[in-house]
Design a protein around this motif. Structure first.
Motif, short mmCIF file in Angstrom:
data_model
loop_
_atom_site.label_atom_id
_atom_site.label_comp_id
_atom_site.label_asym_id
_atom_site.label_seq_id
_atom_site.Cartn_x
_atom_site.Cartn_y
_atom_site.Cartn_z
N ARG A 1 0.92 -1.21 0.06
CA ARG A 1 0.02 0.03 -0.10
C ARG A 1 0.91 1.28 0.05
O ARG A 1 0.53 2.15 -0.53
CB ARG A 1 -0.81 0.12 1.14
N CYS A 2 1.95 1.03 0.86
CA CYS A 2 2.97 2.33 0.82
C CYS A 2 3.98 2.03 1.69
O CYS A 2 4.15 1.24 2.63
CB CYS A 2 2.18 3.59 1.21
N ILE A 3 5.11 2.89 1.43
CA ILE A 3 6.26 2.85 2.45
C ILE A 3 5.77 4.26 3.07
O ILE A 3 5.89 5.23 2.65
CB ILE A 3 7.53 3.20 1.45
N PRO A 4 5.62 4.00 4.60
CA PRO A 4 5.32 5.14 5.19
C PRO A 4 6.25 6.22 5.52
O PRO A 4 7.30 5.82 5.34
CB PRO A 4 4.77 4.38 6.58
N LEU A 5 5.64 7.47 5.32
CA LEU A 5 6.49 8.63 5.29
C LEU A 5 7.46 8.78 6.31
O LEU A 5 8.66 8.98 6.24
CB LEU A 5 5.85 9.85 5.36
N ASP A 6 6.96 8.41 7.60
CA ASP A 6 7.76 8.57 8.83
C ASP A 6 8.52 7.23 9.17
O ASP A 6 8.65 6.82 10.35
CB ASP A 6 6.85 8.89 9.91
N ASN A 7 8.59 6.28 8.12
CA ASN A 7 9.24 5.11 8.60
C ASN A 7 10.38 4.71 9.40
O ASN A 7 11.41 5.56 8.98
CB ASN A 7 9.26 4.28 7.23
N LYS A 8 10.56 3.99 10.04
CA LYS A 8 11.43 3.70 11.09
C LYS A 8 12.48 2.74 10.31
O LYS A 8 12.05 1.84 9.25
CB LYS A 8 11.09 2.86 12.19
N GLN A 9 13.81 2.99 10.25
CA GLN A 9 14.70 2.08 9.46
C GLN A 9 15.16 1.29 10.33
O GLN A 9 15.49 1.36 11.28
CB GLN A 9 15.94 3.19 8.74
N GLU A 10 15.19 0.01 9.85
CA GLU A 10 15.66 -1.08 10.63
C GLU A 10 16.16 -2.11 9.77
O GLU A 10 15.62 -2.44 8.82
CB GLU A 10 14.62 -1.84 11.50
#
Lengths: 490, 490
Positions: free
Chosen positions: A460-469
């Motif tokens: 659906r999306c790569i969230p804008l505030d995505n945490k990098q892990e």
């Protein structure tokens, strides 16, 4: 009012279709795939339009209107764009009918167009062809224009509001002198959409970026807001595209910068449609009918008199008229339903079906006691309260309902974002409660495609505030730096 | 801003075309006959829409939306209707394009529609086909629905706003249980249109009935409002049709009356379009540009600072900000133009071209004297007045301008309705000052047709409040009981 509707737990799809029809929102037309938006449905759309239009104007945009038809050759100018839309468009080939002499009306072959016209599926091409004449210098920029219009995308399988051959929408088309400014605009409008979804529709959304596979045909980057419906499927509620210089190059739109340099213009486009009506219905409603957030309800309060004598009715009506006036002064829309052709119980069910947020019932005993019975649609709670200060209580109640509907949807969504770390787990969740599934993905279109083929779930999306892990792709086992949101979607 | 426009006395048609383009109202598009309505033009249309929409709702109507496409077979169901529209409609025959393998995008012949679809030129047929499902009993009546939409009528010779292949309009479609009620509705909406034309557009209109020749295709009676443009040509500004049972019969729409009798439903339809933009422009504007009635002006007041120093500008800006706030509180739209890239004279000419009703210029000397210079667009009078009580003066001035524009147009029309008693006189007036020519007519379509062929004048209407008087037809010499209004028309 006709009998109840299918329970959404029994058959969500049937529940939706019956609700849309029985609540007088829309119906199928005689034209395959096209809908009729009925007055009650349209009045909700009008409230959406008014709120959005104000938000667009508050952010500096003006409305304009461009032709319904697009010459076929314009379509071909942006390669990805025509690829995306060619297979689903209505084509006008003639401009006249005639009588064949036997009383049959037939297409007049003498009136064949030299070049076919496409009924717009979206207006980038015709608008950028127009902008070429509007833009010479940086002084002509930015252009911040929006259009409210109908568009046509030929769909084989349609559902009222969610997927129709013709739909209503708005499409913003802006032109800028720098990439940075265009990206800022793209993000600004995404935020406007998120604001509208959350604060008007009471529908929480995830803001994110589409993968290349799901990108708008002709965009460099597509931003979106994604909502979760009560059946655990996702719904794309709005998109905002950074188009780079693609359309400016396709239509040769250049400007002279402050420094005297000639360059192609930077573009955005963004849109939401009557699809939002489908989202609104599916996000909140229940087996009794619509649940509308007060800010978008055409009727916010309904007053139903319950009386045994004309004398009772006269007293109740006087009280209702005063209350009506008080509420109207607060900007609250009220209906007093004193029809004598229907019983109160029938009316109650009708307004539940129509999603009126607050119902006030007043009987003869209430008039003696100085009370009313007040029922809220969202929780179905009923209460007998004093007539004194009623208008203020109702005003506060409407705000409370707006908040409560949002909080309920937010809680549902929070409970339905599931992190998984294996493909097995991924499929289990999808086939179970579904919802958004947060998983590591290797970043390749191939993996995305295979997962879609096997599970019908898309990113659906790569969230804008995505945490990098750090992690590994659930499908390929390749290294990944972030989770993305998968779901089955409308 | 570019140089002046052609004088309307030299070439009215060129004046109009240049004005529409230079005032940023509209322009021709790449699609033959279709226009682009530019933001400034669209903002006037939005004001028209808002005023009309409120009037429709105040008279009990709701908005709805019906499909853009009409199956060809629907068209043929009402004989006069198809006759009227068949020769000018856009026909969709295919629903897909494809790549021919050589990189050319062509129509995919495998995607040919079984039945062609017509892009709506008006929606009676699709709407009455829908109403069949909505109406069973007298309890379902009346249906009072309006639609804001785009429509397409293939025109060979087009002019911006006045005659375009695609245009925007509203179309009301109502259903009633009696002929009397439908006629009452037809007349009510005619009065709404006349009210709007006179009180918003400041444009006097004659209310009347069309002759059979000029009747809407499918109507029993067509009512109209007719306005006079400054070049002496008439313009049909709105129509309201009593459709009898024609469409109900064509689409088999019946209802059960209170008495249990089955009968066909009675219908009306009524519409105004973006053509009103053309009327508005031609009714009032002059060689300096648009003259807009304040009620429809997107910017009602513009404030232009005239300064030599930053200190001057700061003082003027402070004053302008306060005035802006005061006017805004009165619901008056204001623009403060402190651009430093343009000289005041340039700005003055620009706002004259755009038809801003009131211009306020403030200089350093004004600030010392507590004055401003105020200029009204309609008469071009300028005055230096005190800053004290300015907001109230402006409010009154805007009302005065609205009235003055109307009175001026009314005086012009009064002076341009000429009674004639012979065909010679008739032709003389038409070739001279033109305007409305009031003449006796024998009531036959043949005479009307011959007069039209010979003089290009048509019967604009038989005025509603027509005086009955004995006379002889100017063309045939046959007996006549009333005069009718002829004119050459847009």
């Amino acid at each position: 009012m006709s009998k109840g509707i299918t329970s959404k737990n029994d058959d969500y799809s049937a529940w939706y279709n019956e609700l849309v029809t029985k609540a007088d929102l829309a119906e199928h037309s005689a034209v395959k795939g096209c809908m009729v938006i009925k007055p009650y449905g349209y009045s909700i759309w009008e409230k959406m339009q008014a709120a959005l239009d104000k938000m667009f104007k508050d952010t500096g945009h003006s409305n304009a209107y461009f032709p319904l038809f697009i010459p076929k050759s314009f379509f071909s100018k942006e390669a990805a764009h025509v690829e995306g839309f060619a297979t689903e468009c209505a084509v006008v080939t003639h401009y006249r009918l005639k009588n064949d002499g036997n009383g049959n009306i037939i297409v007049d072959e003498d009136a064949k167009l030299e070049e076919e016209l496409i009924v717009r599926p979206t207006s980038e091409t015709i608008i950028w062809n127009t902008y070429r004449g509007w833009i010479q210098s940086y002084r002509d920029l930015p252009i911040l224009v929006n259009q409210w219009a109908n568009v046509v995308r030929w769909e084989m399988r349609t559902r009222l509001f969610l997927r129709t051959t013709e739909f209503l929408w708005q499409e913003g088309h802006t032109a800028h002198s720098t990439a940075a400014e265009a990206i800022e605009e793209t993000e600004r409008m995404l935020n406007v959409y998120a604001d509208f979804a959350e604060n008007w529709m009471a529908m929480p959304v995830v803001k994110g970026i589409k993968t290349a596979n799901e990108r708008f045909a002709g965009a460099v980057e597509t931003y979106c807001i994604e909502a979760l419906m009560q059946d655990g499927k996702a719904l794309q509620a709005g998109t905002s595209h950074f188009l780079g210089q693609n359309f400016a190059k396709a239509f040769d739109v250049k400007f002279t910068s402050k420094e005297g340099k000639l360059d192609h213009v930077w573009a955005t486009s963004w849109g939401v449609s009557t699809r939002l009506m489908g989202a609104l219905i599916m996000a909140h409603s229940d087996d009794s009918g619509l649940v509308l957030p007060p800010k978008l309800a055409p009727i916010q309060v309904v007053i139903v008199p319950i009386y045994k004598s004309d004398e009772d009715l006269a007293k109740i009506t006087e009280f209702a008229d005063n209350l009506h006036a008080e509420l109207k002064a607060k900007g609250i829309s009220v209906k007093y339903d004193d029809r004598d052709t229907q019983r109160p119980g029938f009316k109650f069910a009708e307004y539940e079906l129509k999603g009126v947020p607050v119902r006030i019932a007043i009987g003869g005993r209430d008039m003696e006691n100085g009370t009313v019975e007040i029922a809220r649609r969202d929780t179905k709670e009923k209460q007998t309260i004093a007539q004194d200060g009623l208008a203020n209580r109702i005003e506060a109640l409407l705000e409370d309902i707006q908040t409560n509907i949002y909080q309920k949807a937010l809680k549902f969504r929070s409970e339905n974002i599931t992190e998984v770390n294996s493909y097995e787990e991924f499929k289990q969740v999808l086939d179970g409660k579904a919802g958004f599934v947060s998983a590591h993905w290797d970043g390749t279109p191939e993996t995305e495609k295979k997962i879609k083929e096997e599970t019908k779930a898309t990113i659906r999306c790569i969230p804008l505030d995505n945490k990098q892990e750090e992690g590994v792709c659930i499908y390929s086992g390749q290294a990944s730096t972030q989770r993305v949101l998968f779901a089955r979607a409308y």
